[in-house]
Design an enzyme around this catalytic site. Structure first.
Site, PDB file in Angstrom:
ATOM      1  N   ARG A 213      -2.461  19.117  -5.173  1.00  0.00           N
ATOM      2  CA  ARG A 213      -1.788  20.194  -4.703  1.00  0.00           C
ATOM      3  C   ARG A 213      -0.172  20.316  -5.305  1.00  0.00           C
ATOM      4  NH1 ARG A 213      -1.877  18.804   1.708  1.00  0.00           N
ATOM      5  NH2 ARG A 213      -1.598  16.742   0.817  1.00  0.00           N
TER       6      ARG A 213
ATOM      7  N   SER B 231      -0.514   9.380  -7.685  1.00  0.00           N
ATOM      8  CA  SER B 231      -0.968   8.116  -6.749  1.00  0.00           C
ATOM      9  C   SER B 231      -1.647   7.167  -7.415  1.00  0.00           C
ATOM     10  CB  SER B 231      -1.603   8.887  -5.444  1.00  0.00           C
ATOM     11  OG  SER B 231      -1.149   9.866  -5.078  1.00  0.00           O
TER      12      SER B 231
ATOM     13  N   ASP C 196       2.215   7.846  -3.685  1.00  0.00           N
ATOM     14  CA  ASP C 196       1.829   8.610  -2.453  1.00  0.00           C
ATOM     15  C   ASP C 196       2.190   8.082  -1.201  1.00  0.00           C
ATOM     16  OD1 ASP C 196      -1.845   8.284  -2.480  1.00  0.00           O
ATOM     17  OD2 ASP C 196      -0.068   7.065  -3.094  1.00  0.00           O
TER      18      ASP C 196
HETATM   19  C1  G6P Z   1      -2.338  13.061   1.326  1.00  0.00           C
HETATM   20  C2  G6P Z   1      -1.183  13.000   0.517  1.00  0.00           C
HETATM   21  C3  G6P Z   1      -1.544  12.446  -0.812  1.00  0.00           C
HETATM   22  C4  G6P Z   1      -2.561  11.185  -0.732  1.00  0.00           C
HETATM   23  C5  G6P Z   1      -3.800  11.649   0.084  1.00  0.00           C
HETATM   24  C6  G6P Z   1      -4.500  10.301   0.310  1.00  0.00           C
HETATM   25  O1  G6P Z   1      -3.201  14.183   0.950  1.00  0.00           O
HETATM   26  O2  G6P Z   1      -0.554  14.074   0.442  1.00  0.00           O
HETATM   27  O3  G6P Z   1      -0.486  12.047  -1.414  1.00  0.00           O
HETATM   28  O4  G6P Z   1      -2.913  10.757  -2.081  1.00  0.00           O
HETATM   29  O5  G6P Z   1      -3.253  11.872   1.359  1.00  0.00           O
HETATM   30  O6  G6P Z   1      -5.718  10.721   0.997  1.00  0.00           O
HETATM   31  P1  G6P Z   1      -7.056  11.376   0.417  1.00  0.00           P
HETATM   32  O7  G6P Z   1      -7.946  11.136   1.502  1.00  0.00           O
HETATM   33  O8  G6P Z   1      -6.811  12.636   0.096  1.00  0.00           O
HETATM   34  O9  G6P Z   1      -7.051  10.377  -0.713  1.00  0.00           O
HETATM   35  C1  BGC Z   2      -3.596   3.808  -6.268  1.00  0.00           C
HETATM   36  C2  BGC Z   2      -2.362   3.696  -5.531  1.00  0.00           C
HETATM   37  C3  BGC Z   2      -2.438   4.944  -4.392  1.00  0.00           C
HETATM   38  C4  BGC Z   2      -3.710   4.918  -3.675  1.00  0.00           C
HETATM   39  C5  BGC Z   2      -3.833   5.683  -2.595  1.00  0.00           C
HETATM   40  C6  BGC Z   2      -4.807   3.510  -5.256  1.00  0.00           C
HETATM   41  O1  BGC Z   2      -6.070   3.685  -5.915  1.00  0.00           O
HETATM   42  O2  BGC Z   2      -3.809   2.677  -7.063  1.00  0.00           O
HETATM   43  O3  BGC Z   2      -1.349   4.150  -6.242  1.00  0.00           O
HETATM   44  O4  BGC Z   2      -1.127   4.819  -3.894  1.00  0.00           O
HETATM   45  O5  BGC Z   2      -4.581   4.530  -4.344  1.00  0.00           O
HETATM   46  O6  BGC Z   2      -4.008   7.106  -3.006  1.00  0.00           O
END
Ligand code: G6P
Ligand code: BGC
Ligand code: BGC
Length: 965
Positions: free
Chosen positions: A590, A651, A705
């Site tokens: 995003r 992340s 994140d």
């Molecule tokens: C939200 C946060 C992101 C995060 C994500 C993890 O969207 O804004 O920064 O990485 O959640 O969840 P997801 O299920 O999208 O991996």
């Molecule tokens: C990453 C982290 C991140 C997490 C959640 C992991 O695979 O190593 O940096 O915070 O995923 O998105």
């Protein structure tokens, strides 16, 4: 044999005209087999009883000749037993109404028939094999039967079951339940003593012929005793458990009770393949009842929409609500008053073999007392209950030997039998029997009509399996029944198949199916056992994580990198301004515009996709793609040319050297873009911006994140000092005491630490918990040996773990009949979102099946149930492991601050945590269990971590501003 068929063989005549045929026209009583239609014209006349005449005890008007019209008087008395065609149709209609009411689950008014699901979902497909012990209790009155049944499967020749009958002493039928089940266990071992069974484990099918609420093939609670039984301490109890306890107490044999079935089900299932399949089971023995294969979607309590399920009608209690009132004769009322269960089983007491003999006795006693029979004399035997049994009536009715038997039997009863008595007695027997057969026919007609309805079939072709001594001993019973059914349901083509061994084979069939399901269940539980983590195991994970945290903070070897993030404080609300934010690493990429004002934070964002070839292409391609998205966003938001401070939620594990410096340690979650690991991500972004003309961006901060989520929630709740992500990946951060962070100078104040707990266990410390399915998922991943904890918890992997378990269970034949499908062998075909959907409480099993069918999996409801359990086991383990991790973090903070009790909030984000119906509550429960001195509030982040990145940027800008002034 004196039989009365309802309608003369003048078929084709419209119903009503036939009615008009009156005996008067015939004006003569036909002898046995003649079946004069004598009852019809008397429709409108209600029951008639002859007045009682006093005289010498046991004799009426001693020495007086029989009243001339004695036979008339007998027939008049028997008038009460006449049931007209109209009445039969009424019974059929009322019973059908009660059946549909009970199927619909309407509680009140309680319908007279129970319609009990039996968990038998399919009729036998002949593949059943093996040796089974069958225990039959209740079908044949005061006896139980033990059978040894060998099923040879398809093509195998039929092996005659070996069986033994044991008479149950009356005190056992009326005594404490434990005594009855101990008696059964004793009979079982006596039977087995005679067989070369040795010490092998035996599988038993329990045919228990009483109304029971079944909650499984081997779980059945007795509703109420019927027929001659009334043992204490059994009603309301699981009769399978009572039998298991008795067998254990007896201890002679290792018998596993794997199925309990009603005798009607055994009768239906025992139908010889080739002649059947029978889809109705009809029993008329001491009691009466029927079962049939109903469409599962019509059985409200089951909440199923496909397939069929066998339902035990329990029509014996029809009329207990009084609907039979006008049809009940004085003899029926007398019999009911004297019975063990007055007011109950009224319909059964007009049909069941336990009662027919008694009805005949009551009529004979009445007529004798009226001076119409036996010279007006009765006898102690004639006046004592139960002195005339079913078999007596059968013998007396026998067209050939009947008369002689009548004589012999009545003499045994101490009666002096006059010449015309024999015939009149046979009339009485026939009247009682014909009524029973016709009533039974009306009930069966209701079941057939129900089948027509539920299958929307105009013409129903059906095979009915019949069982019970009334059929065996009274051939006319079946013919009257057949005749009446044909007329009540002319559009049904019904074939009656007598069950060969009283249902023993049928019970063995169900037992074989149950044994197969029980074996499957055992294999399922064995397969899922490693996913059931107990408190000790979770506490061990918590302790190991705690230890790894401390080592990581000290910079010692640890699977937890404990990366300083240079975020030293959570927002204090004074932040202001417009910021750009990027959010990369979750399900979606995003670009956000975050406006922070005194009134709050306003976010505008756009989701862009990161194609797999970009995520796994070159680093330059990836960052150029990111800049393209930013430019597109700026154009759309009219921000082109503006250089807003930008916060980058990235992340992935980065060693940060500062707020805007983050060296990517390694990719995770399906990313593997080249030339990025070991690079400063902010530099790579700035280079990409540099490669794009006319774009200016001020990259101020790079945050993980978890940090963005903590900050985002911290803006609303200052106690939020932990960030947790459970989405595609999983990770956590928290505010650590700076003094504990070896990598960063200073020992006052706090520093947010990105734990990168996804890698926890990469040193093998989770080895004991790792299953072969985890190993398969890890080996198939693009980063084998890495992110062990993440691969047991996060959304990118749970679906794959489930898929591997389903493949394993299919290979064991437990699922999908052992058929491996191409689809199920396809990676990532079983999305983690399916777990959330399948485990949703609001989803009935049928919807579970729909999801799986879309996957092209041919499944039964049992399969759907097992898939649900696999999903539950995998997600529960994930949530508990995550909870153990959170417990380690909050306990660390509590001890850091030397607090007795810590109150802290945790900002959470991630699709799995947010969408899974039980994940969040399981995490919270595990934290409460493992960190009882921490009061933890989980705050679901609404705006994602993009807002958090903007807030970190805003804090950085404010601090930079203050530094400049
Ligand atoms: C939200 C946060 C992101 C995060 C994500 C993890 O969207 O804004 O920064 O990485 O959640 O969840 P997801 O299920 O999208 O991996
Ligand atoms: C990453 C982290 C991140 C997490 C959640 C992991 O695979 O190593 O940096 O915070 O995923 O998105
Ligand atoms: C019981 C039924 C049984 C029938 C025939 C009735 O009394 O309630 O469960 O099927 O007898 O044995």
């Amino acid at each position: 044999m004196l039989g009365f068929s309802i309608f003369p063989e003048v078929s084709g005549m419209p119903h009503t005209e036939r009615e008009e045929l009156t005996p008067k026209e015939n004006n003569q009583l036909l002898l046995p087999g003649g079946h004069p239609p004598m009852w019809n014209h008397m429709d409108s006349i209600g029951p008639i009883g002859l007045p009682h005449r006093e005289g010498v005890p046991g004799c009426s008007q001693e020495g007086l000749p029989y009243p001339s019209n004695s036979s008339e008087l007998v027939l008049e008395c028997l008038q009460q037993f006449k049931v007209t065609g109209t009445q039969l149709q009424q019974i059929q209609a009322r019973l059908l109404g009660s059946m549909e009411q009970a199927l619909g689950g309407q509680a009140s008014p309680a319908s007279a028939v129970r319609m009990l699901p039996t968990y038998v979902g399919s009729i036998p497909h002949g593949t059943e094999q093996g040796d089974f012990v069958v225990l039959e209790l209740g079908a044949t009155g005061a006896s139980l039967r033990v059978l040894w049944v060998t099923l040879m499967g398809t093509g195998g020749h039929r092996m005659e079951p070996r069986s033994q009958e044991f008479v149950i002493p009356p005190e056992v039928m009326l005594g404490p339940g434990q005594q009855l089940f101990d008696f059964a266990a004793h009979c079982l071992s006596e039977f087995l003593d005679a067989l070369p069974v040795g010490k092998q484990g035996l599988q038993l099918g329990f045919s228990f012929s009483f109304p029971c609420h079944q909650t499984g093939l081997d779980r059945s609670t007795l509703i109420s005793w019927t027929k001659g039984f009334r043992c204490s301490g059994v009603e309301g109890h699981d009769v399978v458990q009572l039998l298991r306890d008795a067998i254990k107490r007896h201890g002679a044999y290792n018998i596993d009770v794997v199925a309990v079935v009603n005798d009607t089900v055994g009768t239906m299932m025992g139908c010889e393949p080739g002649v059947g399949p029978c889809e109705v089971g009809l029993v008329v023995d001491t009691g009466t009842n029927a079962c049939y294969m109903e469409e599962a979607r019509h059985v409200a309590v089951l909440d199923e929409d496909r397939g069929r399920v066998c339902v035990s009608v329990e029509w014996g209690s029809f009329g207990d609500d009084g609907v039979l009132g006008p049809m009940l004769t004085t003899f029926d009322h007398a019999l009911d008053r004297e019975s063990l269960n007055p007011g109950a089983q009224r319909f059964e007491k007009m049909i069941g073999g336990l009662y027919l003999g008694e009805l005949v006795r009551l009529v004979l006693a009445h007529l004798a007392q009226q001076g119409v029979l036996f010279g007006g004399c009765t006898s102690p035997a004639l006046l004592s209950r139960g002195s005339i049994l079913l078999e007596h009536v059968a013998e007396m009715e026998d067209p050939w030997a009947g008369a002689a038997r009548v004589h012999a039997l009545l003499q045994d009863l101490g009666l002096n039998v006059g010449a015309s008595d024999v015939e009149l007695v046979q009339y009485v027997c026939a009247a009682v029997f014909t009524r029973a057969a016709r009533l039974c026919a009306a009930a069966l007609a209701a079941v057939l009509s129900r089948l027509q309805h539920s299958r929307e079939q105009q013409i129903l072709q059906i095979a009915v399996a019949t069982g019970g001594r009334v059929f065996e001993q009274h051939p006319s019973f079946l013919s009257i029944l057949q005749e009446t059914v044909m007329l009540l349901t002319p559009e049904c083509d019904v074939s009656f198949i007598p069950s060969v061994d009283g249902g023993g084979r049928g019970v063995a069939m169900v037992t074989a199916v149950a044994a197969r399901l029980a074996a499957h269940r055992h294999l399922l539980e064995e397969t899922l056992a490693p996913f059931q983590l107990n408190r000790e195991q979770l506490a061990a994970v918590q302790a190991q994580m705690r230890e790894a945290m401390v080592k990581g903070l000290r910079g010692e070897a640890s699977s937890l990198r404990m990366l300083p993030t240079y975020v030293r404080a959570t927002p204090d609300g004074s932040e202001r301004g417009d910021f750009l934010a990027l959010d990369l690493g979750g399900t979606n990429f995003r670009v956000l515009l975050v406006r922070v004002t005194a009134e709050g934070v306003k976010i505008t964002n756009q989701i862009y996709s990161i194609p797999e070839n970009v995520a796994q292409g070159s680093g330059q391609q990836l960052f150029d793609h990111i800049v393209d998205c930013i430019v597109d966003f700026q154009q759309k938001q009219g921000l082109s040319g503006q250089s807003l401070p930008l916060g980058f939620t990235f992340s992935f594990p980065c060693r940060q050297l500062g707020l805007d410096q983050g060296i990517l340690l390694n990719w995770t979650k399906g990313f593997s873009a080249s030339d990025c690991e070991g690079q400063d991500i902010v530099c790579l972004l700035r280079e990409a911006i540099g490669r794009r003309q006319a774009v200016e961006l001020n990259v101020v901060a790079i945050v993980n994140d978890t940090v963005g989520t903590m900050m985002s929630c911290g803006y609303e709740d200052p106690r939020c000092e932990v960030g947790l992500i459970v989405g595609t990946g999983t990770n956590a951060c928290y505010m650590e005491e700076l003094r504990n962070v070896a990598a960063v100078a200073g020992d006052s104040g706090h520093m947010c630490i990105n734990m990168e707990w996804g890698a926890f266990g990469d040193d093998g410390s989770l080895g004991l918990l790792r299953t072969c399915f985890d190993a398969s998922v890890d080996q198939a991943s693009i980063n084998p040996g890495k992110q062990s904890f993440e691969k047991m918890i996060s959304g990118m992997y749970l679906g794959e773990i489930v898929r591997h378990i389903l493949l394993h269970l299919t290979s064991l034949g437990v699922l999908f009949r052992g058929q491996q499908t191409q689809r199920l062998q396809t990676r990532d075909i079983f999305k983690t979102k399916f777990l959330s959907e399948i485990e949703s409480d609001s989803l009935a099993l049928r919807q579970v099946r729909a999801i799986l069918e879309d996957l092209g999996l041919p499944l039964t409801s049992d399969d759907a149930l097992m898939v649900l359990e696999v999903c539950q086991a995998v997600s529960q383990r994930a949530a508990q492991l995550c909870g153990a991790g959170v417990a380690a973090v909050v306990e660390k903070i509590r001890e850091n601050r030397g607090l007795e009790e810590l109150t802290v909030s945790i900002g959470v984000d991630g699709t799995l945590y947010k969408l899974h119906p039980h994940f969040s509550s399981l995490v919270a429960a595990t934290v409460r269990e493992l960190a009882p001195r921490c009061v933890v509030t989980f705050l679901q982040s609404e705006d994602g971590s993009g807002k958090g990145a903007a807030l970190v940027t805003a804090v950085a800008c404010r601090l930079a501003q203050m530094a400049r002034v």
